[in-house]
Design a protein around this motif. Structure first.
Motif, short mmCIF file in Angstrom:
data_model
loop_
_atom_site.label_atom_id
_atom_site.label_comp_id
_atom_site.label_asym_id
_atom_site.label_seq_id
_atom_site.Cartn_x
_atom_site.Cartn_y
_atom_site.Cartn_z
N LYS A 1 -78.03 3.59 -26.76
CA LYS A 1 -77.30 3.98 -25.55
C LYS A 1 -75.85 4.26 -25.87
CE LYS A 1 -80.34 1.52 -22.45
NZ LYS A 1 -80.47 0.58 -21.37
N ILE A 2 -75.23 5.04 -24.98
CA ILE A 2 -73.83 5.38 -25.09
C ILE A 2 -73.19 5.30 -23.71
CG2 ILE A 2 -74.26 7.87 -24.85
CD1 ILE A 2 -71.96 8.31 -26.88
N THR A 3 -71.98 4.75 -23.66
CA THR A 3 -71.24 4.70 -22.40
C THR A 3 -70.20 5.81 -22.44
OG1 THR A 3 -71.51 2.30 -22.30
CG2 THR A 3 -69.81 3.27 -20.88
N LEU A 4 -70.24 6.68 -21.43
CA LEU A 4 -69.34 7.83 -21.35
C LEU A 4 -68.59 7.85 -20.02
CD1 LEU A 4 -71.79 10.61 -22.59
CD2 LEU A 4 -69.91 9.62 -23.90
N ARG A 5 -67.31 8.16 -20.09
CA ARG A 5 -66.57 8.54 -18.89
C ARG A 5 -66.69 10.07 -18.85
NH1 ARG A 5 -60.26 8.17 -18.78
NH2 ARG A 5 -60.58 10.23 -19.61
N HIS A 6 -67.22 10.59 -17.76
CA HIS A 6 -67.56 12.02 -17.75
C HIS A 6 -67.16 12.71 -16.46
CE1 HIS A 6 -70.96 11.44 -14.99
NE2 HIS A 6 -71.19 10.32 -15.66
N GLY A 7 -67.11 14.03 -16.53
CA GLY A 7 -66.90 14.86 -15.36
C GLY A 7 -68.22 15.04 -14.62
N ASP A 8 -68.19 15.93 -13.63
CA ASP A 8 -69.39 16.22 -12.84
C ASP A 8 -70.52 16.76 -13.73
OD1 ASP A 8 -67.83 15.53 -10.69
OD2 ASP A 8 -67.62 17.56 -9.92
N PRO B 1 -75.93 22.43 -18.35
CA PRO B 1 -74.50 22.73 -18.44
C PRO B 1 -73.77 21.71 -19.32
CG PRO B 1 -74.98 21.67 -16.35
CD PRO B 1 -76.30 21.91 -17.04
N PRO B 2 -72.82 22.18 -20.15
CA PRO B 2 -72.03 21.24 -20.95
C PRO B 2 -71.05 20.48 -20.06
CG PRO B 2 -71.28 23.48 -21.29
CD PRO B 2 -72.50 23.56 -20.41
N VAL B 3 -70.86 19.21 -20.35
CA VAL B 3 -69.99 18.33 -19.57
C VAL B 3 -68.98 17.69 -20.52
CG1 VAL B 3 -69.93 16.29 -18.08
CG2 VAL B 3 -71.89 17.84 -17.97
N ASP B 4 -67.71 17.65 -20.11
CA ASP B 4 -66.69 16.99 -20.91
C ASP B 4 -66.68 15.50 -20.60
OD1 ASP B 4 -65.76 19.31 -22.19
OD2 ASP B 4 -64.48 19.80 -20.48
N GLY B 5 -66.42 14.71 -21.63
CA GLY B 5 -66.39 13.27 -21.44
C GLY B 5 -65.61 12.57 -22.53
#
Length: 97
Positions: free
Chosen positions: A39-46, A24-28
């Motif tokens: 590496k990448i740091t993401l603030r993301h949804g569920d 599933p696609p997730v917004d972040g």
């Protein structure tokens, strides 16, 4: 026996392709890009397929070329999966604000 092996091989490849497309696609939002560490740091949804609630965390990336497309502050849509025990970004694209 050869037909059985061929049928099983086809089934395994089809299941793997389906699993990849079913992520599933997730917004972040990108918080940090670390090209050297891949590496990448993401603030993301569920992330439903990983049963993970929204948070900010560091992810590995499946392909370092994904990191060249983004910078801190970008809104993104991504997919993630558990690969070799690590949660890994499989796809990543920027979205309009």
């Amino acid at each position: 026996m050869k037909k059985l092996f061929t049928a099983l091989s086809t089934l395994v490849f089809a299941a793997a392709a389906f699993a990849q497309s079913a992520l599933p696609p997730v917004d972040g939002e990108v918080r940090k890009v670390d090209t050297d560490a891949k590496k990448i740091t993401l603030r993301h949804g569920d992330i439903p397929n990983l049963e993970m609630t929204g948070m900010t965390m560091v992810f590995r990336v499946s392909d370092t070329a994904l990191l060249a497309k983004v910078k801190a502050g970008d809104k993104v849509r991504f997919t993630a999966d558990k690969i070799d025990g690590a949660i890994t970004v499989m796809s990543l694209e920027t979205v309009a604000n």
